[in-house]
Design a protein around this motif. Sequence first.
Motif, PDB file in Angstrom:
ATOM      1  N   GLY A  58       3.836 -11.012   1.199  1.00 45.20           N
ATOM      2  CA  GLY A  58       3.560 -10.545   2.554  1.00 45.20           C
ATOM      3  C   GLY A  58       4.758 -10.610   3.473  1.00 45.20           C
ATOM      4  N   ARG A  59       5.759 -11.420   3.105  1.00 40.76           N
ATOM      5  CA  ARG A  59       6.955 -11.553   3.936  1.00 40.76           C
ATOM      6  C   ARG A  59       8.095 -10.661   3.465  1.00 40.76           C
ATOM      7  NH1 ARG A  59       5.357 -17.065   3.406  1.00 40.76           N
ATOM      8  NH2 ARG A  59       6.954 -17.406   1.810  1.00 40.76           N
ATOM      9  N   ARG A  60       7.890  -9.938   2.363  1.00 39.91           N
ATOM     10  CA  ARG A  60       8.945  -9.050   1.879  1.00 39.91           C
ATOM     11  C   ARG A  60       9.143  -7.887   2.858  1.00 39.91           C
ATOM     12  NH1 ARG A  60       9.021  -7.728  -4.524  1.00 39.91           N
ATOM     13  NH2 ARG A  60       9.551  -9.814  -5.304  1.00 39.91           N
ATOM     14  N   PRO A  61      10.378  -7.479   3.075  1.00 37.83           N
ATOM     15  CA  PRO A  61      10.595  -6.313   3.951  1.00 37.83           C
ATOM     16  C   PRO A  61       9.867  -5.081   3.415  1.00 37.83           C
ATOM     17  CG  PRO A  61      12.665  -7.462   3.501  1.00 37.83           C
ATOM     18  CD  PRO A  61      11.637  -8.076   2.602  1.00 37.83           C
ATOM     19  N   GLY A  62       9.122  -4.439   4.283  1.00 43.67           N
ATOM     20  CA  GLY A  62       8.393  -3.231   3.888  1.00 43.67           C
ATOM     21  C   GLY A  62       7.148  -3.479   3.083  1.00 43.67           C
ATOM     22  N   ALA A  63       6.706  -4.753   2.959  1.00 46.18           N
ATOM     23  CA  ALA A  63       5.569  -5.071   2.091  1.00 46.18           C
ATOM     24  C   ALA A  63       4.284  -4.379   2.522  1.00 46.18           C
ATOM     25  CB  ALA A  63       5.346  -6.585   2.055  1.00 46.18           C
ATOM     26  N   TRP A  64       4.166  -4.035   3.796  1.00 43.07           N
ATOM     27  CA  TRP A  64       2.926  -3.424   4.282  1.00 43.07           C
ATOM     28  C   TRP A  64       3.090  -1.923   4.503  1.00 43.07           C
ATOM     29  CZ3 TRP A  64      -1.365  -6.223   4.012  1.00 43.07           C
ATOM     30  CH2 TRP A  64      -1.200  -7.605   3.856  1.00 43.07           C
ATOM     31  N   GLY A  65       4.179  -1.381   3.989  1.00 43.00           N
ATOM     32  CA  GLY A  65       4.385   0.045   4.089  1.00 43.00           C
ATOM     33  C   GLY A  65       3.752   0.785   2.917  1.00 43.00           C
ATOM     34  N   ARG A  66       3.923   2.078   2.902  1.00 41.19           N
ATOM     35  CA  ARG A  66       3.370   2.918   1.843  1.00 41.19           C
ATOM     36  C   ARG A  66       4.243   2.802   0.597  1.00 41.19           C
ATOM     37  NH1 ARG A  66       3.387   8.814   3.607  1.00 41.19           N
ATOM     38  NH2 ARG A  66       5.583   8.626   3.007  1.00 41.19           N
ATOM     39  N   PRO A  67       3.669   2.485  -0.554  1.00 48.09           N
ATOM     40  CA  PRO A  67       4.468   2.376  -1.779  1.00 48.09           C
ATOM     41  C   PRO A  67       4.656   3.741  -2.431  1.00 48.09           C
ATOM     42  CG  PRO A  67       2.204   1.863  -2.287  1.00 48.09           C
ATOM     43  CD  PRO A  67       2.252   2.144  -0.799  1.00 48.09           C
ATOM     44  N   PRO A  68       5.568   3.861  -3.382  1.00 44.94           N
ATOM     45  CA  PRO A  68       5.638   5.084  -4.188  1.00 44.94           C
ATOM     46  C   PRO A  68       4.300   5.298  -4.904  1.00 44.94           C
ATOM     47  CG  PRO A  68       7.544   3.677  -4.588  1.00 44.94           C
ATOM     48  CD  PRO A  68       6.580   2.871  -3.771  1.00 44.94           C
ATOM     49  N   VAL A  69       3.861   6.538  -5.014  1.00 42.52           N
ATOM     50  CA  VAL A  69       2.546   6.788  -5.598  1.00 42.52           C
ATOM     51  C   VAL A  69       2.472   6.338  -7.058  1.00 42.52           C
ATOM     52  CG1 VAL A  69       1.945   8.652  -4.026  1.00 42.52           C
ATOM     53  CG2 VAL A  69       3.176   9.177  -6.139  1.00 42.52           C
ATOM     54  N   ASP A  70       3.597   6.339  -7.771  1.00 44.12           N
ATOM     55  CA  ASP A  70       3.596   5.882  -9.167  1.00 44.12           C
ATOM     56  C   ASP A  70       3.617   4.364  -9.279  1.00 44.12           C
ATOM     57  OD1 ASP A  70       3.662   8.510  -9.811  1.00 44.12           O
ATOM     58  OD2 ASP A  70       5.642   8.497 -10.752  1.00 44.12           O
ATOM     59  N   GLY A  71       3.910   3.675  -8.183  1.00 41.39           N
ATOM     60  CA  GLY A  71       4.036   2.223  -8.222  1.00 41.39           C
ATOM     61  C   GLY A  71       5.456   1.790  -7.930  1.00 41.39           C
ATOM     62  N   LEU A  72       5.622   0.519  -7.583  1.00 40.62           N
ATOM     63  CA  LEU A  72       6.945  -0.013  -7.296  1.00 40.62           C
ATOM     64  C   LEU A  72       7.828   0.078  -8.546  1.00 40.62           C
ATOM     65  CD1 LEU A  72       6.075  -3.218  -5.237  1.00 40.62           C
ATOM     66  CD2 LEU A  72       6.680  -0.946  -4.389  1.00 40.62           C
ATOM     67  N   PRO A  73       9.059   0.558  -8.421  1.00 35.92           N
ATOM     68  CA  PRO A  73       9.928   0.722  -9.597  1.00 35.92           C
ATOM     69  C   PRO A  73      10.105  -0.561 -10.401  1.00 35.92           C
ATOM     70  CG  PRO A  73      10.879   1.819  -7.692  1.00 35.92           C
ATOM     71  CD  PRO A  73       9.699   1.046  -7.191  1.00 35.92           C
ATOM     72  N   GLU A  74      10.258  -1.704  -9.697  1.00 33.20           N
ATOM     73  CA  GLU A  74      10.469  -2.968 -10.407  1.00 33.20           C
ATOM     74  C   GLU A  74       9.239  -3.352 -11.230  1.00 33.20           C
ATOM     75  OE1 GLU A  74      12.320  -3.392  -6.220  1.00 33.20           O
ATOM     76  OE2 GLU A  74      10.549  -2.482  -7.165  1.00 33.20           O
ATOM     77  N   LEU A  75       8.042  -3.076 -10.710  1.00 32.12           N
ATOM     78  CA  LEU A  75       6.822  -3.416 -11.439  1.00 32.12           C
ATOM     79  C   LEU A  75       6.637  -2.488 -12.632  1.00 32.12           C
ATOM     80  CD1 LEU A  75       4.373  -5.252 -11.549  1.00 32.12           C
ATOM     81  CD2 LEU A  75       3.187  -3.704  -9.986  1.00 32.12           C
ATOM     82  N   ARG A  76       6.959  -1.227 -12.453  1.00 28.53           N
ATOM     83  CA  ARG A  76       6.875  -0.287 -13.572  1.00 28.53           C
ATOM     84  C   ARG A  76       7.862  -0.678 -14.672  1.00 28.53           C
ATOM     85  NH1 ARG A  76       8.191   4.980 -10.594  1.00 28.53           N
ATOM     86  NH2 ARG A  76       7.753   6.011 -12.587  1.00 28.53           N
ATOM     87  N   GLU A  77       9.035  -1.122 -14.265  1.00 24.20           N
ATOM     88  CA  GLU A  77      10.032  -1.576 -15.241  1.00 24.20           C
ATOM     89  C   GLU A  77       9.526  -2.800 -16.003  1.00 24.20           C
ATOM     90  OE1 GLU A  77      13.201  -1.905 -17.601  1.00 24.20           O
ATOM     91  OE2 GLU A  77      12.933  -0.252 -16.173  1.00 24.20           O
TER      92      GLU A  77
END
Length: 481
Positions: free
Chosen positions: A142-161
């Motif tokens: 919740g404290r990450r920069p941009g955490a409450w913004g709109r994510p990429p529709v495919d998912g966060l790149p790091e999580l997909r990786e």
Amino acid sequence: MHESSSVAELAKRLRGELDRYSPGGKLPSSRALVDRFRVSPVTVSRALAQLAAEGLVVTRPGAGVFRAEPQAAPAPVGDTSWQEVSLSADSAAELVPRAVDASGVLVTLTPPPPGVIEFNGGYLHPSLQPERAMAAALARAGRRPGAWGRPPVDGLPELREWFARGIGGAITAAEVLVTAGGQSALTTALRALAPPGAPVLVESPTYPGMLAIARAAGLRPVPVPVDTDGVRPQLLEAAFKATGARVFVCQPLFQNPTGAVLSAERRPEVLRIAREAGAFVIEDDFVRRLVHDDAGPLPRPLQSDDPDGVVVHVCSLTKATSPSFRVSALVARGPVLERLRAIQVVDHFFVPRPLQEAALELVGSPAWPRHLRQVAGELKDRRDAMAAALRIGLPELAVPHIPAGGYSLWLRLPDGMNEAALVSAALRAGVAVAPGRPFFAAEPPAAHLRLSFAALAGVGEIKEGVRRLRTACDEVRGAAD
């Protein structure tokens, strides 16, 4: 006592006392309610939230809880009988009716009554869930920069990786879509790969939730039997030829409900048969992270051995964490990926970014491997305890396979024993079990039960549950004599 039953009881008592207060009158403080009823602050908070949801009280931060003003009389109940005609008229034109039977899914989602031992659960007991690690991960996310913004529709790149690395082979992050739980991913995959009315090959027995998805989409599940080495290739090949199906759904690792693992000899056969049929294999890799610590090396996902895009892979974090931690992946290569992406976006837009960020925080923390090691040991101990208790207390219930992963045992009942009667008798005896019938797409070859050992507080509950099941078996047999 279950926390939910404590909340319900406190809400009932507070509801009965509201007449003591005039509208707008202040209720005792939360601390006073904790002291008076000898319950936890969490129980008080949830009970008051229940009353607020019912419109009986109003919570004012910093001021307290007050009795709500009287509400207007509820509107008269309408007549919804017209819907029966409308829904039936729609189904008349369908090749396969889309009526949904969710009973097989609700067995594992509905908590049992207070005092009933949960042998039908589909998730880890709270004591096995990484609650502190998840809470810390969510706070950091919740404290990450941009955490409450709109994510990429495919998912966060790091999580997909991260998901791509876990699958292995030549899979890349570009071939991964982040989805909201395995059930959602399976729904998207079946919608993408099979039109309404089409046959879809399924393992027999198989996961009831997948059968419900298929039928809700108007598909025709066609069963292909499994044994302890997974699906039988000759029967799979014959089923493709007989039906013209273009989809086969399977769980190659610790199959639900049998616990079978697709053997090394059968893995290439399954891929060859599907490829020659021009068909997709949906690989539901749902419990890879619930391996037991005596399992030895695990086979890689089928998709890691598939360069031709035959396999559409589904994997999830939910089973190894919490039923509310609904983060999963849908993985495919080739033109089908675009169709999967389109359906995913239309149905869900995207998985909430804070949850994706929390998943990244969790799996990247030192707590994650510790948690997996702890669960591996605990599940082995519980599996062994249940198998031993069944051997001693219920030797007539056959356990054909002891899995090295997953969270349940699959039991065959003696010939002539009524499955439905035993399930009902077990509940009367104080233990909830999952009947075998919902796991079959067609008529089952025998009566079965599935017993979960993951949703329990410990070994003591397992032994007591088997003792209660013994009582139920004796009741059913006595009634049949």
